[in-house]
Design a protein around this motif. Structure first.
Motif, PDB file in Angstrom:
ATOM      1  N   MET A   1      -0.703  13.692 -11.830  1.00 61.20           N
ATOM      2  CA  MET A   1      -0.411  13.265 -10.457  1.00 61.20           C
ATOM      3  C   MET A   1       0.983  12.646 -10.399  1.00 61.20           C
ATOM      4  O   MET A   1       1.341  11.840 -11.267  1.00 61.20           O
ATOM      5  CB  MET A   1      -1.477  12.280  -9.996  1.00 61.20           C
ATOM      6  N   PRO A   2       1.807  12.976  -9.405  1.00 67.06           N
ATOM      7  CA  PRO A   2       3.205  12.523  -9.354  1.00 67.06           C
ATOM      8  C   PRO A   2       3.402  11.017  -9.489  1.00 67.06           C
ATOM      9  O   PRO A   2       4.323  10.563 -10.147  1.00 67.06           O
ATOM     10  CB  PRO A   2       3.676  13.014  -7.980  1.00 67.06           C
ATOM     11  N   PHE A   3       2.548  10.193  -8.875  1.00 65.27           N
ATOM     12  CA  PHE A   3       2.739   8.748  -8.932  1.00 65.27           C
ATOM     13  C   PHE A   3       2.612   8.216 -10.352  1.00 65.27           C
ATOM     14  O   PHE A   3       3.243   7.225 -10.708  1.00 65.27           O
ATOM     15  CB  PHE A   3       1.729   8.031  -8.030  1.00 65.27           C
ATOM     16  N   ASN A   4       1.786   8.862 -11.175  1.00 68.49           N
ATOM     17  CA  ASN A   4       1.554   8.375 -12.532  1.00 68.49           C
ATOM     18  C   ASN A   4       2.792   8.477 -13.413  1.00 68.49           C
ATOM     19  O   ASN A   4       2.905   7.766 -14.413  1.00 68.49           O
ATOM     20  CB  ASN A   4       0.405   9.149 -13.199  1.00 68.49           C
ATOM     21  N   LYS A   5       3.690   9.358 -13.056  1.00 73.25           N
ATOM     22  CA  LYS A   5       4.876   9.568 -13.892  1.00 73.25           C
ATOM     23  C   LYS A   5       6.128   8.918 -13.325  1.00 73.25           C
ATOM     24  O   LYS A   5       7.240   9.221 -13.737  1.00 73.25           O
ATOM     25  CB  LYS A   5       5.097  11.066 -14.115  1.00 73.25           C
ATOM     26  N   LEU A   6       5.942   8.018 -12.380  1.00 75.06           N
ATOM     27  CA  LEU A   6       7.064   7.267 -11.822  1.00 75.06           C
ATOM     28  C   LEU A   6       7.254   5.972 -12.615  1.00 75.06           C
ATOM     29  O   LEU A   6       6.376   5.545 -13.354  1.00 75.06           O
ATOM     30  CB  LEU A   6       6.816   6.949 -10.347  1.00 75.06           C
ATOM     31  N   HIS A   7       8.402   5.338 -12.439  1.00 73.61           N
ATOM     32  CA  HIS A   7       8.722   4.080 -13.111  1.00 73.61           C
ATOM     33  C   HIS A   7       7.591   3.065 -12.883  1.00 73.61           C
ATOM     34  O   HIS A   7       6.997   3.006 -11.808  1.00 73.61           O
ATOM     35  CB  HIS A   7      10.050   3.547 -12.555  1.00 73.61           C
ATOM     36  N   SER A   8       7.323   2.237 -13.885  1.00 75.20           N
ATOM     37  CA  SER A   8       6.211   1.287 -13.813  1.00 75.20           C
ATOM     38  C   SER A   8       6.329   0.332 -12.625  1.00 75.20           C
ATOM     39  O   SER A   8       5.314  -0.031 -12.004  1.00 75.20           O
ATOM     40  CB  SER A   8       6.108   0.485 -15.109  1.00 75.20           C
ATOM     41  N   HIS A   9       7.555  -0.066 -12.271  1.00 78.83           N
ATOM     42  CA  HIS A   9       7.736  -0.958 -11.124  1.00 78.83           C
ATOM     43  C   HIS A   9       7.266  -0.282  -9.831  1.00 78.83           C
ATOM     44  O   HIS A   9       6.620  -0.918  -8.990  1.00 78.83           O
ATOM     45  CB  HIS A   9       9.212  -1.352 -10.974  1.00 78.83           C
ATOM     46  N   ILE A  10       7.571   1.000  -9.687  1.00 80.09           N
ATOM     47  CA  ILE A  10       7.176   1.738  -8.483  1.00 80.09           C
ATOM     48  C   ILE A  10       5.661   1.815  -8.400  1.00 80.09           C
ATOM     49  O   ILE A  10       5.070   1.607  -7.329  1.00 80.09           O
ATOM     50  CB  ILE A  10       7.790   3.151  -8.475  1.00 80.09           C
ATOM     51  N   LYS A  11       5.014   2.085  -9.521  1.00 79.31           N
ATOM     52  CA  LYS A  11       3.553   2.176  -9.527  1.00 79.31           C
ATOM     53  C   LYS A  11       2.916   0.843  -9.128  1.00 79.31           C
ATOM     54  O   LYS A  11       1.927   0.806  -8.400  1.00 79.31           O
ATOM     55  CB  LYS A  11       3.069   2.632 -10.903  1.00 79.31           C
ATOM     56  N   GLU A  12       3.508  -0.256  -9.585  1.00 75.45           N
ATOM     57  CA  GLU A  12       2.993  -1.581  -9.220  1.00 75.45           C
ATOM     58  C   GLU A  12       3.117  -1.816  -7.715  1.00 75.45           C
ATOM     59  O   GLU A  12       2.188  -2.340  -7.077  1.00 75.45           O
ATOM     60  CB  GLU A  12       3.754  -2.665  -9.982  1.00 75.45           C
ATOM     61  N   GLU A  13       4.270  -1.435  -7.153  1.00 73.23           N
ATOM     62  CA  GLU A  13       4.465  -1.627  -5.712  1.00 73.23           C
ATOM     63  C   GLU A  13       3.530  -0.730  -4.902  1.00 73.23           C
ATOM     64  O   GLU A  13       3.004  -1.145  -3.863  1.00 73.23           O
ATOM     65  CB  GLU A  13       5.930  -1.365  -5.334  1.00 73.23           C
ATOM     66  N   LEU A  14       3.328   0.494  -5.357  1.00 73.73           N
ATOM     67  CA  LEU A  14       2.403   1.390  -4.667  1.00 73.73           C
ATOM     68  C   LEU A  14       0.989   0.808  -4.675  1.00 73.73           C
ATOM     69  O   LEU A  14       0.270   0.861  -3.672  1.00 73.73           O
ATOM     70  CB  LEU A  14       2.410   2.770  -5.328  1.00 73.73           C
ATOM     71  N   GLU A  15       0.597   0.224  -5.804  1.00 78.13           N
ATOM     72  CA  GLU A  15      -0.733  -0.386  -5.894  1.00 78.13           C
ATOM     73  C   GLU A  15      -0.853  -1.561  -4.926  1.00 78.13           C
ATOM     74  O   GLU A  15      -1.883  -1.717  -4.258  1.00 78.13           O
ATOM     75  CB  GLU A  15      -0.989  -0.854  -7.327  1.00 78.13           C
ATOM     76  N   SER A  16       0.210  -2.383  -4.864  1.00 73.01           N
ATOM     77  CA  SER A  16       0.169  -3.546  -3.972  1.00 73.01           C
ATOM     78  C   SER A  16       0.117  -3.118  -2.504  1.00 73.01           C
ATOM     79  O   SER A  16      -0.423  -3.830  -1.654  1.00 73.01           O
ATOM     80  CB  SER A  16       1.374  -4.455  -4.211  1.00 73.01           C
ATOM     81  N   LEU A  17       0.681  -1.951  -2.204  1.00 66.54           N
ATOM     82  CA  LEU A  17       0.655  -1.415  -0.841  1.00 66.54           C
ATOM     83  C   LEU A  17      -0.592  -0.559  -0.586  1.00 66.54           C
ATOM     84  O   LEU A  17      -0.738   0.015   0.490  1.00 66.54           O
ATOM     85  CB  LEU A  17       1.917  -0.573  -0.591  1.00 66.54           C
ATOM     86  N   GLU A  18      -1.435  -0.452  -1.624  1.00 65.40           N
ATOM     87  CA  GLU A  18      -2.677   0.328  -1.556  1.00 65.40           C
ATOM     88  C   GLU A  18      -2.420   1.795  -1.236  1.00 65.40           C
ATOM     89  O   GLU A  18      -3.159   2.447  -0.488  1.00 65.40           O
ATOM     90  CB  GLU A  18      -3.654  -0.291  -0.549  1.00 65.40           C
ATOM     91  N   ILE A  19      -1.333   2.299  -1.826  1.00 65.80           N
ATOM     92  CA  ILE A  19      -1.034   3.734  -1.730  1.00 65.80           C
ATOM     93  C   ILE A  19      -1.433   4.354  -3.064  1.00 65.80           C
ATOM     94  O   ILE A  19      -0.807   4.102  -4.097  1.00 65.80           O
ATOM     95  CB  ILE A  19       0.456   3.976  -1.446  1.00 65.80           C
ATOM     96  N   THR A  20      -2.481   5.126  -3.069  1.00 67.02           N
ATOM     97  CA  THR A  20      -3.016   5.650  -4.331  1.00 67.02           C
ATOM     98  C   THR A  20      -2.920   7.168  -4.467  1.00 67.02           C
ATOM     99  O   THR A  20      -2.892   7.689  -5.576  1.00 67.02           O
ATOM    100  CB  THR A  20      -4.488   5.233  -4.489  1.00 67.02           C
ATOM    101  N   THR A  21      -2.875   7.840  -3.325  1.00 74.47           N
ATOM    102  CA  THR A  21      -2.926   9.308  -3.368  1.00 74.47           C
ATOM    103  C   THR A  21      -1.687   9.904  -2.715  1.00 74.47           C
ATOM    104  O   THR A  21      -1.403   9.629  -1.546  1.00 74.47           O
ATOM    105  CB  THR A  21      -4.178   9.829  -2.627  1.00 74.47           C
ATOM    106  N   PRO A  22      -0.912  10.718  -3.451  1.00 79.16           N
ATOM    107  CA  PRO A  22       0.251  11.360  -2.850  1.00 79.16           C
ATOM    108  C   PRO A  22      -0.154  12.403  -1.823  1.00 79.16           C
ATOM    109  O   PRO A  22      -1.232  12.992  -1.915  1.00 79.16           O
ATOM    110  CB  PRO A  22       0.955  12.014  -4.047  1.00 79.16           C
ATOM    111  N   THR A  23       0.693  12.630  -0.844  1.00 77.08           N
ATOM    112  CA  THR A  23       0.461  13.699   0.123  1.00 77.08           C
ATOM    113  C   THR A  23       0.712  15.035  -0.565  1.00 77.08           C
ATOM    114  O   THR A  23       1.353  15.090  -1.627  1.00 77.08           O
ATOM    115  CB  THR A  23       1.416  13.571   1.320  1.00 77.08           C
ATOM    116  N   PRO A  24       0.234  16.131  -0.005  1.00 75.08           N
ATOM    117  CA  PRO A  24       0.526  17.448  -0.599  1.00 75.08           C
ATOM    118  C   PRO A  24       2.033  17.673  -0.788  1.00 75.08           C
ATOM    119  O   PRO A  24       2.461  18.237  -1.803  1.00 75.08           O
ATOM    120  CB  PRO A  24      -0.071  18.429   0.412  1.00 75.08           C
ATOM    121  N   PHE A  25       2.847  17.214   0.198  1.00 76.60           N
ATOM    122  CA  PHE A  25       4.301  17.357   0.063  1.00 76.60           C
ATOM    123  C   PHE A  25       4.812  16.579  -1.142  1.00 76.60           C
ATOM    124  O   PHE A  25       5.651  17.067  -1.906  1.00 76.60           O
ATOM    125  CB  PHE A  25       4.995  16.862   1.334  1.00 76.60           C
TER     126      PHE A  25
END
Length: 203
Positions: A1-25
């Motif tokens: 999944m694209p989010f899993n291979k992003l920088h660790s800081h980005i993944k932390e911010e996505l988690e804090s924003l409760e964004i877990t699933t990328p859109t098809p795009f």
């Protein structure tokens, strides 16, 4: 999944924003953008193009402050778009050292120059403002790693298109990522300028 291979800081911010699933795009575009190729990204509204721009830009810069000259640039249509995109970046950069600067063209160009001189990692501006800064030698583009154009349909304006070509002439090596709803003939012509060997991602 694209989010899993992003920088660790980005993944932390996505988690804090409760964004877990990328859109098809995002599933399609993020891996291709990370490859470093020049890309035309096309998709309708609300497919996640702007968030993709933010995430891949932060990943490219490794979520850290470096030097004084911009390493990422985002061109947008007008002042309202500059300010809106700057605000969109904030939730993702608030806990990092990255410096995101919005070129508010209501301010005097010399003020913009002096503030940029203090150090910027990501610069958000209109083509017209960037051209003014370059004419005053108030902007160093030698360190650019990624050059984004958000909602590039505004390049149908001849003046914006001409300014864009003038800006890119002075850039030696950089990844270009252009986001739009569709690729029209004017955008397609950019392949003969700075979008050589580009790929297209549709979402």
């Amino acid at each position: 999944m694209p989010f899993n291979k992003l920088h660790s800081h980005i993944k932390e911010e996505l988690e804090s924003l409760e964004i877990t699933t990328p859109t098809p795009f995002q599933k399609t575009s993020i891996p291709v953008i990370k490859s470093g190729a020049n890309i035309f990204c096309t998709g309708s509204k609300n497919t996640g193009k702007t968030t993709t721009l933010i995430l891949t830009t932060l990943h490219k810069l490794k979520c850290e402050e470096v030097g004084a000259a911009p390493r990422a640039m985002v061109l947008v249509e007008d002042r309202d778009c500059v300010l809106a995109l700057h605000e969109a970046f904030m939730p993702y950069t608030r806990h990092s050292s990255l410096r995101v600067y919005a070129c508010d063209d209501k301010h005097h160009i010399e003020l913009l120059t002096s503030e940029i001189f203090e150090g910027v990692d990501i610069l958000i501006a209109t083509p017209k403002t960037v051209c003014k800064l370059l004419l005053l030698e108030g902007l160093n583009l030698t360190q650019l790693k990624i050059f984004n154009i958000d909602d590039a349909d505004f390049l149908s304006s001849k003046s914006a298109y001409t300014d864009l070509l003038a800006i890119t002439q002075g850039i030696q090596k950089c990844q270009y990522v252009l986001y739009s709803e569709k690729i029209n003939s004017m955008l397609k012509r950019l392949e003969t300028n700075f979008m050589q060997y580009s790929r297209t991602v549709a979402g």
